[in-house]
Design a protein around this motif. Structure first.
Motif: not given
Length: 237
Positions: A11, A20, A22, A74, A82, A86
């Motif tokens: 991620r 995305g 973080v 991922l 999820e 991404i």
């Protein structure tokens, strides 16, 4: 400071590519070459594995996994929906090509995690425009319903009428994700006005809120199944 040979991945790498984010309080994903001891270190989630030279890129002087290798990681570490959310963003930004991801997964048959990569690549869609819409689409498909078309544009006499988050055009059934977080009030009202124009064209448009998605997804699925079954030409799987 990363140890020699280590790279940002998962991620965290996706966030560096703009797919995305973080949060400041969330740890960074770091991949360390197999056999190299490192950690634990506060603020880092340390993974170990083989890192080929072709798996490494540099962005803003930071070593990180390539978009393709990021997708593979991922698929291994996240829940399917999820991971797909991404990968959708990476594909939407043309950082990865989904047919190539599928092809790469097939060339690694038998390698640990290849089935998960295949599944994520099969479910991914470069047309998706937000993570919530991606999660919604994946859950619909995993529930056994036909795969919808993303961001389908409805026209009448060659003129734009509406753009639908998810649609089954041959059945004139659509689903809209009502996430007010990505709408300003005026845009929301314009969207609703456009959707109302579909009534005359015999469309069924179902709406899903974030609350419904979290708390009553099965109830929504029942409504969607009923809508699809109400239209001739629907072939349940």
């Amino acid at each position: 400071m990363l140890p020699p040979g280590a790279v940002i991945t998962g991620r965290s790498a996706a966030a560096l590519y703009g797919a995305g984010s973080v949060a400041a309080h969330e740890p960074l994903d770091v991949l360390v070459p197999a056999g190299q001891r490192f950690g634990p270190v506060s603020g880092l989630v340390v993974h170990t594995g083989t890192i080929a030279a072709t798996d490494v890129a540099v962005r803003e002087d930071i070593p990180l996994t390539t978009p393709t290798r990021t997708c593979w990681d991922l698929a291994q570490w996240l829940q399917t929906e999820e991971a797909v959310a991404i990968v959708d963003r990476l594909a939407h930004q043309r950082l990865v090509a989904l047919p190539q991801l599928l092809s790469d997964a097939r060339t690694h048959v038998g390698k640990r995690g290849w089935k998960r990569m295949m599944r994520v690549a099969e479910l991914a869609d470069a047309g998706a425009e937000s993570a919530p819409e991606s999660r919604l689409r994946v859950r619909i498909v995993l529930a056994g319903l036909p795969t919808p078309v993303t961001q389908f544009i409805v026209e009448r006499d060659g003129r734009f009428v509406a753009r639908l988050d998810l649609a089954w055009p041959h059945l004139k059934v659509a689903v809209e994700y009502d996430g007010l977080w990505h709408h300003d009030p005026e845009q929301f009202h314009r969207d609703r006005r456009r959707l109302n124009r579909l009534i005359g064209d015999d469309w069924i448009v179902l709406h899903v809120t974030a609350k419904r998605f979290r708390e009553d997804f099965e109830g929504f699925l029942n409504e969607l199944r009923h809508a699809l079954r109400s239209r001739s030409g629907y072939q349940p799987r």
